[in-house]
Scaffold this active site. Structure first.
Site, short mmCIF file in Angstrom:
data_model
loop_
_atom_site.label_atom_id
_atom_site.label_comp_id
_atom_site.label_asym_id
_atom_site.label_seq_id
_atom_site.Cartn_x
_atom_site.Cartn_y
_atom_site.Cartn_z
CE LYS A 1 22.36 20.41 27.41
NZ LYS A 1 21.96 19.91 26.10
CG ASP B 1 26.24 23.11 21.60
OD1 ASP B 1 25.86 23.09 20.41
OD2 ASP B 1 25.47 23.01 22.57
CD GLU C 1 18.95 26.34 22.39
OE1 GLU C 1 18.61 25.47 21.56
OE2 GLU C 1 19.52 26.08 23.46
N1 PSU Z 1 19.69 22.78 26.88
C1 PSU Z 1 18.40 22.45 27.20
N2 PSU Z 1 17.63 21.87 26.27
C2 PSU Z 1 18.11 21.60 25.04
C3 PSU Z 1 19.44 21.94 24.69
C4 PSU Z 1 20.19 22.52 25.65
O1 PSU Z 1 17.96 22.69 28.31
O2 PSU Z 1 17.35 21.09 24.22
C5 PSU Z 1 19.94 21.69 23.30
C6 PSU Z 1 20.78 22.88 22.84
O3 PSU Z 1 20.25 23.33 21.62
C7 PSU Z 1 22.18 22.32 22.66
C8 PSU Z 1 21.85 20.90 22.26
O4 PSU Z 1 22.90 23.01 21.69
O5 PSU Z 1 20.78 20.55 23.15
C9 PSU Z 1 23.03 19.98 22.38
O6 PSU Z 1 22.75 18.80 21.69
P1 PSU Z 1 23.97 17.82 21.28
O7 PSU Z 1 24.52 17.35 22.59
O8 PSU Z 1 23.33 16.73 20.46
O9 PSU Z 1 24.96 18.66 20.53
#
Ligand code: PSU
Ligand code: MN
Length: 301
Positions: free
Chosen positions: A155, A138, A25
């Protein structure tokens, strides 16, 4: 061939000849890590994949074109420029406007599967936030995209309990790779037990084949514990402080994840970024090994 896709010649020929390919990604490059660690890590992940005999394909959108594989100059753009964060809800509009951005796990999984790639390595998936109604795209994307996703768990800025419950509801097969508890990104373990454990790339490849033969539509989520992580309690402390800051600053929506990661970086004196980079490399290497095992399985059957 999808009219929106541009392939690097290496990735195109690897896919045509059935060589093992691992998708990566790019939100982690554009928003997840600070410069220059973002570029170093992007290149580091690619070499981990090559070292085990697979081909890396970083997925991103540049000037409205979906890149299946990025060259060095394109990775540098993602690392330097202020770009969009491309989730599924803004992808079509930003393509129409010929914008550029890093693709999240949801978007990358979707595009990688469409390109015929079977394995995707990332850091941590998005999940359920403590902020009410903020749930990452996701999760539903994992529920409908048949691809292997290698990650280090969810995370630690997320509500892990709610995230694992949601994965169960969605029927996403969650695998502990050499572990019986859900890895919590910066931390190798957490108090949350995991549904099933596998210990080798070949076992994961066989699970993927079983899922496909049984016509499951979900991704297989392989959670790989970070090797040299940070104790759970210490990360939790930083996370609470970071969430407090986010509420004070009124940060929400798509800005929340990058904001919280930035807060963790300063609260930990750079330790969270070091561990983030290390786990990304570890996941890339495991993704490569799984892609190789899948190719071997296909050849032997
Ligand atoms: N994990 C990390 N750094 C990131 C992300 C995940 O260590 O930047 C990103 C991934 O691309 C994940 C996104 O899909 O954050 C999720 O964002 P949101 O919660 O807005 O869907
Ligand atoms: Mn969100």
């Amino acid at each position: 061939m999808n009219p929106h896709f541009d392939y690097t010649s290496e990735v195109r020929s690897a896919l045509e000849t059935g060589l093992p390919v691992v998708a990566l990604e790019s939100t982690v490059i554009s928003h997840g890590l600070p410069f220059p660690q973002n570029l170093e890590t992007a290149l580091g992940m690619e070499s981990e994949i090559r070292n085990v005999g697979a081909i890396p394909a970083t997925i991103a959108v540049l000037d409205g074109r979906v890149q299946i594989g990025c060259n060095q100059a394109q990775l540098e753009r993602l690392a330097h420029e202020q770009l969009e964060k491309l989730s599924l809800w803004n992808l079509p509009a930003l393509i129409a406007l010929e914008k550029s951005g890093g693709t999240t796990v949801a978007t990358t999984a979707h595009l990688a599967h469409l390109a015929g790639i079977e394995v995707f390595a990332t850091g941590g998936i998005g999940g359920v936030h403590f902020d009410a109604f903020d749930e990452s795209a996701d999760l539903p994307a994992l529920a409908r995209t048949p691809i292997i996703v290698v990650c280090a768990g969810a995370k630690s800025i997320l509500n892990l309990h709610a995230t694992i419950e949601r994965l169960e509801t969605l029927g996403v097969p969650v695998i502990g790779y050499g572990t019986d508890s859900l890895p919590a990104f910066h931390t190798p373990t957490s108090p949350h037990p995991i549904a099933a454990r596998l210990d080798t790339p070949l076992e994961v490849a066989k699970a993927q084949r079983a899922a496909r033969t049984l016509e499951l539509r979900q991704a297989i989520l392989v959670t790989n514990p970070v090797v040299d992580g940070i104790p759970f309690q210490r990360v939790q402390m930083w996370v609470e402080a970071a969430n407090h800051e986010a509420r004070k600053a009124g940060v929400s929506g798509k800005h929340l994840t990058p904001f919280l990661l930035g807060q963790l970086n300063s609260l930990s004196g750079g330790e969270s970024v070091r561990v983030n980079a290390a786990l990304l490399r570890g996941n890339a290497k495991l993704g490569g090994a799984i892609a190789v095992a899948l190719t071997q399985l296909s050849r032997s059957s």
